[in-house]
Write a protein that holds these residues in place. Structure first.
Motif, PDB file in Angstrom:
ATOM      1  N   VAL A 168     -23.244  12.383  -9.403  1.00 22.29           N
ATOM      2  CA  VAL A 168     -22.923  12.750  -8.025  1.00 22.29           C
ATOM      3  C   VAL A 168     -22.377  11.432  -7.285  1.00 22.29           C
ATOM      4  O   VAL A 168     -21.407  11.541  -6.415  1.00 22.29           O
ATOM      5  N   ALA A 169     -23.127  10.305  -7.269  1.00 20.48           N
ATOM      6  CA  ALA A 169     -22.778   9.128  -6.787  1.00 20.48           C
ATOM      7  C   ALA A 169     -23.361   7.911  -7.316  1.00 20.48           C
ATOM      8  O   ALA A 169     -24.284   7.850  -7.855  1.00 20.48           O
ATOM      9  N   ALA A 170     -22.419   6.799  -7.156  1.00 22.40           N
ATOM     10  CA  ALA A 170     -22.877   5.584  -8.060  1.00 22.40           C
ATOM     11  C   ALA A 170     -22.574   4.296  -7.267  1.00 22.40           C
ATOM     12  O   ALA A 170     -21.422   4.346  -6.453  1.00 22.40           O
ATOM     13  N   LEU A 171     -23.256   3.556  -7.373  1.00 23.34           N
ATOM     14  CA  LEU A 171     -22.984   2.143  -6.520  1.00 23.34           C
ATOM     15  C   LEU A 171     -22.771   0.920  -7.809  1.00 23.34           C
ATOM     16  O   LEU A 171     -23.529   1.022  -8.696  1.00 23.34           O
ATOM     17  N   VAL A 172     -21.476   0.465  -7.981  1.00 16.12           N
ATOM     18  CA  VAL A 172     -20.909  -0.551  -8.907  1.00 16.12           C
ATOM     19  C   VAL A 172     -20.606  -1.659  -8.335  1.00 16.12           C
ATOM     20  O   VAL A 172     -20.488  -1.889  -7.209  1.00 16.12           O
ATOM     21  N   HIS A 173     -20.387  -2.489  -9.260  1.00 12.36           N
ATOM     22  CA  HIS A 173     -20.071  -4.058  -9.145  1.00 12.36           C
ATOM     23  C   HIS A 173     -20.944  -4.712  -8.191  1.00 12.36           C
ATOM     24  O   HIS A 173     -20.835  -5.356  -7.145  1.00 12.36           O
ATOM     25  N   GLY A 174     -22.334  -4.442  -8.434  1.00  9.68           N
ATOM     26  CA  GLY A 174     -23.336  -5.048  -7.537  1.00  9.68           C
ATOM     27  C   GLY A 174     -23.602  -4.484  -6.261  1.00  9.68           C
ATOM     28  O   GLY A 174     -24.343  -4.880  -5.306  1.00  9.68           O
TER      29      GLY A 174
ATOM     30  N   SER B 289     -39.889  -0.376  -9.195  1.00 10.48           N
ATOM     31  CA  SER B 289     -41.293  -1.063  -9.173  1.00 10.48           C
ATOM     32  C   SER B 289     -40.697  -2.375  -9.285  1.00 10.48           C
ATOM     33  O   SER B 289     -41.626  -3.278  -9.247  1.00 10.48           O
ATOM     34  N   GLY B 290     -39.420  -2.655  -9.691  1.00 11.10           N
ATOM     35  CA  GLY B 290     -38.802  -4.071  -9.868  1.00 11.10           C
ATOM     36  C   GLY B 290     -37.688  -4.301  -8.866  1.00 11.10           C
ATOM     37  O   GLY B 290     -36.916  -3.409  -8.351  1.00 11.10           O
ATOM     38  N   SER B 291     -37.224  -5.545  -9.036  1.00 16.35           N
ATOM     39  CA  SER B 291     -36.165  -5.868  -8.337  1.00 16.35           C
ATOM     40  C   SER B 291     -34.847  -5.226  -8.620  1.00 16.35           C
ATOM     41  O   SER B 291     -34.491  -5.006  -9.632  1.00 16.35           O
ATOM     42  N   ILE B 292     -33.977  -4.601  -7.566  1.00 18.96           N
ATOM     43  CA  ILE B 292     -32.631  -4.162  -7.814  1.00 18.96           C
ATOM     44  C   ILE B 292     -31.436  -4.998  -7.468  1.00 18.96           C
ATOM     45  O   ILE B 292     -30.402  -4.467  -7.792  1.00 18.96           O
ATOM     46  N   SER B 293     -31.736  -5.987  -6.835  1.00 24.65           N
ATOM     47  CA  SER B 293     -30.690  -6.829  -6.410  1.00 24.65           C
ATOM     48  C   SER B 293     -29.783  -7.706  -7.432  1.00 24.65           C
ATOM     49  O   SER B 293     -28.625  -7.728  -7.260  1.00 24.65           O
ATOM     50  N   GLY B 294     -30.231  -7.626  -8.852  1.00 26.58           N
ATOM     51  CA  GLY B 294     -29.214  -8.170  -9.735  1.00 26.58           C
ATOM     52  C   GLY B 294     -28.729  -7.266 -10.554  1.00 26.58           C
ATOM     53  O   GLY B 294     -28.011  -7.378 -11.584  1.00 26.58           O
ATOM     54  N   ILE B 295     -28.882  -5.839 -10.258  1.00 24.92           N
ATOM     55  CA  ILE B 295     -28.340  -4.791 -10.921  1.00 24.92           C
ATOM     56  C   ILE B 295     -27.117  -4.329 -10.771  1.00 24.92           C
ATOM     57  O   ILE B 295     -26.944  -4.056  -9.576  1.00 24.92           O
ATOM     58  N   SER B 296     -26.217  -4.491 -11.747  1.00 25.98           N
ATOM     59  CA  SER B 296     -24.807  -4.082 -11.052  1.00 25.98           C
ATOM     60  C   SER B 296     -24.304  -2.766 -10.817  1.00 25.98           C
ATOM     61  O   SER B 296     -23.340  -2.367 -10.025  1.00 25.98           O
TER      62      SER B 296
ATOM     63  N   MET C 231     -25.813   1.577 -10.122  1.00 24.93           N
ATOM     64  CA  MET C 231     -27.062   2.450 -10.203  1.00 24.93           C
ATOM     65  C   MET C 231     -26.216   3.846  -9.870  1.00 24.93           C
ATOM     66  O   MET C 231     -25.245   3.745  -9.161  1.00 24.93           O
ATOM     67  N   ALA C 232     -27.038   4.843 -10.051  1.00 26.12           N
ATOM     68  CA  ALA C 232     -26.688   6.028  -9.505  1.00 26.12           C
ATOM     69  C   ALA C 232     -27.585   7.168  -9.031  1.00 26.12           C
ATOM     70  O   ALA C 232     -28.570   7.286  -9.449  1.00 26.12           O
ATOM     71  N   TRP C 233     -27.093   8.262  -8.586  1.00 24.02           N
ATOM     72  CA  TRP C 233     -27.558   9.486  -8.487  1.00 24.02           C
ATOM     73  C   TRP C 233     -27.081  10.568  -9.082  1.00 24.02           C
ATOM     74  O   TRP C 233     -25.792  10.793  -9.198  1.00 24.02           O
ATOM     75  N   TYR C 234     -27.781  11.233  -9.847  1.00 27.01           N
ATOM     76  CA  TYR C 234     -27.430  12.710 -10.671  1.00 27.01           C
ATOM     77  C   TYR C 234     -27.989  13.723 -10.044  1.00 27.01           C
ATOM     78  O   TYR C 234     -28.939  13.693  -9.250  1.00 27.01           O
ATOM     79  N   ARG C 235     -27.461  14.895 -10.603  1.00 24.00           N
ATOM     80  CA  ARG C 235     -28.147  16.007 -10.088  1.00 24.00           C
ATOM     81  C   ARG C 235     -27.984  17.150 -11.283  1.00 24.00           C
ATOM     82  O   ARG C 235     -27.071  17.213 -11.900  1.00 24.00           O
ATOM     83  N   GLN C 236     -29.012  18.351 -11.233  1.00 23.34           N
ATOM     84  CA  GLN C 236     -28.980  19.087 -12.475  1.00 23.34           C
ATOM     85  C   GLN C 236     -29.597  20.551 -11.709  1.00 23.34           C
ATOM     86  O   GLN C 236     -30.423  20.700 -11.008  1.00 23.34           O
ATOM     87  N   THR C 237     -28.549  21.503 -12.374  1.00 26.71           N
ATOM     88  CA  THR C 237     -29.136  22.985 -12.023  1.00 26.71           C
ATOM     89  C   THR C 237     -29.755  23.560 -13.374  1.00 26.71           C
ATOM     90  O   THR C 237     -29.158  23.080 -14.478  1.00 26.71           O
TER      91      THR C 237
ATOM     92  N   ASN D 294     -30.947   7.041 -11.107  1.00 23.36           N
ATOM     93  CA  ASN D 294     -30.851   6.237 -12.358  1.00 23.36           C
ATOM     94  C   ASN D 294     -30.304   4.497 -12.342  1.00 23.36           C
ATOM     95  O   ASN D 294     -29.285   4.276 -11.779  1.00 23.36           O
ATOM     96  N   ILE D 295     -31.439   3.895 -12.742  1.00 27.65           N
ATOM     97  CA  ILE D 295     -31.425   2.481 -12.284  1.00 27.65           C
ATOM     98  C   ILE D 295     -31.641   1.593 -13.939  1.00 27.65           C
ATOM     99  O   ILE D 295     -32.779   1.787 -14.103  1.00 27.65           O
ATOM    100  N   PRO D 296     -30.934   0.822 -14.564  1.00 32.72           N
ATOM    101  CA  PRO D 296     -29.452   0.827 -13.963  1.00 32.72           C
ATOM    102  C   PRO D 296     -28.688   1.927 -14.581  1.00 32.72           C
ATOM    103  O   PRO D 296     -29.142   2.819 -15.273  1.00 32.72           O
TER     104      PRO D 296
END
Length: 116
Positions: A48-54, A25-32, A34-40, A97-99
């Protein structure tokens, strides 16, 4: 905190592909980071995966390396997880998950089921 809405989950056969989306719902451009998780059921949430360093670097858990790709579109305020060559063991509820971190926002989860 931003609100996150996930989409793109579903039932797919082994070897198939899905693309998950996480719309913010908000801007993500300035977030250093963010990630995806999974759960069973009965297990803790797994990173599972992360975007880091912007967004200039990525990190993946070993079991998905070479098959999953995390990315984002700042103009659309959306993060993605492209999942290829899916395996039955990828079956889980996937969360964005952001951030990145426990104080960040979480999506409601989207079910991914890999089964023949």
């Amino acid at each position: 905190q931003v609100q996150l809405v996930e989409s793109g989950g579903g039932l797919v056969k082994p070897g198939g592909s899905l693309r998950l989306s996480c719309a913010s719902s908000g801007s993500i451009s300035g977030i250093s980071a963010m990630a995806w998780y999974r759960q069973t059921p009965g297990n803790q949430r797994e990173l599972v995966a992360a975007l880091v360093h912007g967004g200039v670097a990525t990190s993946y858990t070993d079991s998905v390396k070479g098959r999953f790709t995390i990315s984002k579109d700042n103009d659309k305020n959306t993060m993605y997880l492209q999942m290829d060559n899916l395996k039955p063991e990828d079956t889980a509820v996937y969360y964005c998950n952001i951030p990145l971190g426990s104080s960040g926002s979480w999506g409601q989860g989207t079910q991914v089921t890999v089964s023949s």
